[in-house]
Design a protein around this motif. Structure first.
Motif, short mmCIF file in Angstrom:
data_model
loop_
_atom_site.label_atom_id
_atom_site.label_comp_id
_atom_site.label_asym_id
_atom_site.label_seq_id
_atom_site.Cartn_x
_atom_site.Cartn_y
_atom_site.Cartn_z
N VAL A 34 0.84 -1.20 0.00
CA VAL A 34 0.00 0.00 0.00
C VAL A 34 0.87 1.25 0.00
CG1 VAL A 34 -1.71 1.34 1.28
CG2 VAL A 34 -1.93 -1.15 1.12
N VAL A 35 0.59 2.15 -0.92
CA VAL A 35 1.25 3.45 -1.00
C VAL A 35 0.16 4.52 -0.98
CG1 VAL A 35 2.68 4.98 -2.41
CG2 VAL A 35 3.19 2.53 -2.32
N ILE A 36 0.35 5.57 -0.19
CA ILE A 36 -0.64 6.65 -0.08
C ILE A 36 -0.04 7.92 -0.68
CG2 ILE A 36 -2.06 8.01 1.49
CD1 ILE A 36 -1.95 5.65 3.46
N ARG A 37 -0.81 8.57 -1.54
CA ARG A 37 -0.31 9.76 -2.24
C ARG A 37 -1.37 10.85 -2.26
NH1 ARG A 37 -2.70 10.29 -7.15
NH2 ARG A 37 -3.60 8.45 -8.18
N VAL A 93 -6.83 15.43 0.00
CA VAL A 93 -7.37 14.30 -0.75
C VAL A 93 -6.25 13.27 -0.86
CG1 VAL A 93 -8.51 13.51 -2.85
CG2 VAL A 93 -8.84 15.88 -2.06
N ARG A 94 -6.40 12.17 -0.13
CA ARG A 94 -5.36 11.15 -0.09
C ARG A 94 -5.87 9.89 -0.77
NH1 ARG A 94 -0.51 11.93 0.64
NH2 ARG A 94 0.01 10.59 2.41
N ILE A 95 -5.08 9.39 -1.68
CA ILE A 95 -5.44 8.20 -2.45
C ILE A 95 -4.48 7.07 -2.10
CG2 ILE A 95 -5.70 7.22 -4.77
CD1 ILE A 95 -6.28 10.08 -5.77
N ALA A 96 -5.04 5.92 -1.74
CA ALA A 96 -4.21 4.76 -1.41
C ALA A 96 -4.22 3.79 -2.57
CB ALA A 96 -4.75 4.07 -0.15
N GLU A 97 -3.04 3.35 -2.95
CA GLU A 97 -2.88 2.38 -4.02
C GLU A 97 -2.24 1.11 -3.48
OE1 GLU A 97 -2.19 5.51 -7.72
OE2 GLU A 97 -0.45 4.60 -6.72
N LYS A 98 -2.68 0.00 -3.98
CA LYS A 98 -2.07 -1.28 -3.64
C LYS A 98 -1.58 -1.93 -4.92
CE LYS A 98 -2.95 -5.74 -1.39
NZ LYS A 98 -3.96 -6.60 -0.73
N ASP A 99 -0.31 -2.17 -4.96
CA ASP A 99 0.30 -2.75 -6.16
C ASP A 99 -0.05 -1.94 -7.41
OD1 ASP A 99 1.30 -4.81 -4.55
OD2 ASP A 99 -0.51 -6.00 -4.80
N GLY A 100 -0.06 -0.60 -7.24
CA GLY A 100 -0.28 0.30 -8.36
C GLY A 100 -1.72 0.59 -8.71
#
Length: 324
Positions: free
Chosen positions: A170-173, A225-232
């Motif tokens: 998980v990466v948060i951007r 506004v934070r968006i979490a991505e998992k494996d892109g």
């Protein structure tokens, strides 16, 4: 039933004399019918009806009453009776309201309040409306609330949670404002996945979603506004915005946590709590000292996050239903 006191309007347009009636549904909300209830020729109650593309409840499509307004309890009773009659004639076995067709549009009545000023995008109604609906035989089918949370800038989730999610890919951007429309498409996909199990859910077409968020583009701060991505792939987001109505009243604004959703298929336990924690800490760093968790359904995970943060309820709302 006083059908002779009703004027049925074809199409979404409105005569000029009716354009300023409070609560009237906008023409773009695709109602199936409008009705004006008149006393001595004067509009005393008004509503819009939906029955074609409404939510499913207990396996059946419901009829919806929205765009509601009335001058007194007697007019409200007559209007609601006629609305229920029309929806029954259209094949509806259950009526819900106030709801402008679906839960993406205006819905719910305020039923309790501590007197705090209204916030951006909150439903409004005179305090007597809920009792008029109850008097017409409606009862609560869904409860909602808004809560205030003091911000301290301190983390409320353990460091181990962030580490665990990061180890799980998980990466948060931040929201990328340079690619705003594309980002809205990403958020739309997550919204559909995360909201699909919600009460009275109906999918919102992408074009309608994008149009709604394009209207607030100049008010969006990408820090909130934070968006979490998992494996892109995007799997969750939190959308927060300053309470501009408080600013207009000369008050210190709170940070409104407008939307939080997580795709359940991502299997990222605790991700919603982490997103809220991050955006609230950022809010504190930007000068906000209070967050508002708003319009939350009484039985969902987001409300449990609010309680863990020590939220204090200041408003309650209800959606009503009746067998016509």
């Amino acid at each position: 039933m006083r059908l002779d006191q009703c004027e049925w309007l074809d199409g979404p347009g409105l005569p000029a004399e009716l354009g300023d009636l409070p609560g009237m549904a906008a023409p773009g909300e695709q109602m199936d019918a409008r009705v004006i209830f008149r006393n001595d020729g004067v509009p005393a109650g008004w509503a819009s009806l939906w029955w074609r593309e409404t939510p499913i409840l207990d396996g059946r499509r419901v009829g919806a009453i929205g765009g509601f307004g009335a001058l007194d309890g007697e007019a409200a009773q007559g209007l609601l009776d006629v609305c229920c009659w029309r929806l029954r004639e259209e094949g509806c076995s259950q009526v819900v309201g106030p709801m402008n067709g679906n839960t993406w549009r205006s819905y719910r009545h305020v039923v309790e309040s501590n007197g705090r000023g209204g916030f951006l995008l909150e439903p409004r109604n005179p305090p007597e409306y809920p009792e008029w609906w109850r008097a017409a035989g409606f009862s609560e089918i869904g409860g909602y609330s808004s809560s205030a949370i003091p911000l301290s800038g301190q983390s409320t989730v353990p460091d181990a949670l962030a580490s665990k999610l990061a180890a799980n890919g998980v990466v948060i951007r931040d929201l990328d404002m340079a690619n705003y429309e594309n980002e809205l498409g990403v958020i739309h996909d997550v919204t559909l996945a995360g909201f699909s199990g919600n009460f009275l859910y109906t999918p919102l077409p992408r074009d309608a979603f994008l149009a709604a968020y394009q209207k607030v583009r100049d008010k969006v701060d990408p820090r909130f506004v934070r968006i979490a991505e998992k494996d892109g792939k995007a799997v969750a987001y939190v959308f927060a915005i300053a309470d501009l109505e408080a600013t207009a009243r000369g008050e210190r604004p709170a940070l409104i946590i407008k939307t939080l959703t997580v795709d359940p298929a991502a299997k990222c336990a605790g991700l919603g709590s982490l997103l809220v924690d991050e955006v609230q800490r950022r809010g504190f760093e930007a000068g906000f000292r209070e967050a508002l968790h708003v319009l939350q359904y009484d039985d969902n995970q987001v409300l449990r996050i609010t309680r863990r943060h020590g939220g204090e309820r200041f408003r309650r709302y209800s959606l009503f239903s009746k067998t016509p």
